[in-house]
Design a protein around this motif. Structure first.
Motif, short mmCIF file in Angstrom:
data_model
loop_
_atom_site.label_atom_id
_atom_site.label_comp_id
_atom_site.label_asym_id
_atom_site.label_seq_id
_atom_site.Cartn_x
_atom_site.Cartn_y
_atom_site.Cartn_z
N GLN A 27 0.95 -1.19 -0.09
CA GLN A 27 -0.03 -0.11 0.12
C GLN A 27 0.88 1.19 -0.15
OE1 GLN A 27 -2.23 -1.10 3.60
NE2 GLN A 27 -4.09 -1.92 2.36
N GLU A 28 1.99 1.18 0.86
CA GLU A 28 2.78 2.35 0.85
C GLU A 28 3.55 2.67 -0.40
OE1 GLU A 28 5.41 1.47 4.22
OE2 GLU A 28 3.99 1.96 5.61
N ASP A 29 4.03 1.29 -1.08
CA ASP A 29 4.69 1.61 -2.35
C ASP A 29 3.79 2.28 -3.47
OD1 ASP A 29 6.77 0.25 -1.21
OD2 ASP A 29 6.60 -1.79 -2.23
N ARG A 30 2.52 1.65 -3.48
CA ARG A 30 1.40 1.96 -4.41
C ARG A 30 1.29 3.59 -4.15
NH1 ARG A 30 -4.35 -0.28 -3.98
NH2 ARG A 30 -4.16 0.40 -2.06
N GLU A 31 1.06 4.20 -3.02
CA GLU A 31 1.07 5.47 -2.74
C GLU A 31 2.23 6.33 -3.05
OE1 GLU A 31 -1.06 8.81 -1.93
OE2 GLU A 31 -1.91 6.76 -2.14
N ALA A 32 3.39 5.61 -2.89
CA ALA A 32 4.48 6.53 -3.20
C ALA A 32 4.70 6.55 -4.89
CB ALA A 32 5.94 5.87 -2.85
N LEU A 33 4.20 5.65 -5.63
CA LEU A 33 4.36 5.52 -7.00
C LEU A 33 3.16 6.51 -7.50
CD1 LEU A 33 4.63 1.58 -7.89
CD2 LEU A 33 6.43 3.49 -8.24
N ASP A 41 -1.36 2.00 -14.95
CA ASP A 41 -2.44 1.17 -14.79
C ASP A 41 -2.12 -0.24 -14.42
OD1 ASP A 41 -4.31 3.25 -15.32
OD2 ASP A 41 -4.69 2.77 -16.96
N ARG A 42 -1.31 -0.78 -15.30
CA ARG A 42 -0.82 -2.30 -15.35
C ARG A 42 -0.24 -2.42 -13.86
NH1 ARG A 42 1.98 -5.70 -19.64
NH2 ARG A 42 2.38 -7.70 -18.68
N LYS A 43 0.45 -1.62 -13.28
CA LYS A 43 1.25 -1.46 -12.23
C LYS A 43 0.23 -1.88 -10.90
CE LYS A 43 4.64 -2.22 -9.35
NZ LYS A 43 5.36 -3.55 -9.16
N ALA A 44 -0.61 -0.66 -11.15
CA ALA A 44 -2.04 -0.57 -10.13
C ALA A 44 -2.71 -1.92 -10.13
CB ALA A 44 -2.57 0.51 -10.44
N GLU A 45 -2.98 -2.65 -11.33
CA GLU A 45 -3.80 -3.77 -11.25
C GLU A 45 -2.87 -4.97 -10.61
OE1 GLU A 45 -4.74 -4.44 -15.35
OE2 GLU A 45 -5.95 -2.81 -15.36
N SER A 46 -1.52 -4.91 -10.99
CA SER A 46 -0.55 -6.05 -10.10
C SER A 46 -0.65 -5.74 -8.81
CB SER A 46 0.71 -5.77 -11.04
OG SER A 46 1.50 -6.69 -10.17
N ILE A 47 -0.59 -4.62 -8.39
CA ILE A 47 -0.50 -4.30 -6.92
C ILE A 47 -1.77 -4.82 -6.29
CG2 ILE A 47 -0.24 -2.56 -4.92
CD1 ILE A 47 1.89 -1.26 -6.89
#
Length: 67
Positions: A27-33, A41-47
């Protein structure tokens, strides 16, 4: 093939702790990105898929502890 094992209470607590830690880190990595405008979109879906899997593991661990 599903793997079923009997874990001690300490092992189950450790698994739950590790799952929670990994979920928080994702969740922290996603927020930092997202803040750095590097979240595709692809990375968000993967996370999100990984977060969903971790949530399922957490639920299974809790169910097993209640039995």
């Amino acid at each position: 093939m599903p793997y079923s094992a009997d874990y001690t209470v300490d092992q189950e607590q450790l698994i739950l702790s590790l799952v929670k830690h990994q979920r928080k880190q994702l969740q922290e990595d996603r927020e930092a990105l997202r803040k750095a405008d590097h979240l595709t979109d692809r990375k968000a879906e993967s996370i999100q898929a990984e977060l969903d899997d971790l949530s399922k593991l957490e639920n299974k661990n809790r169910e097993k502890r209640l039995k």
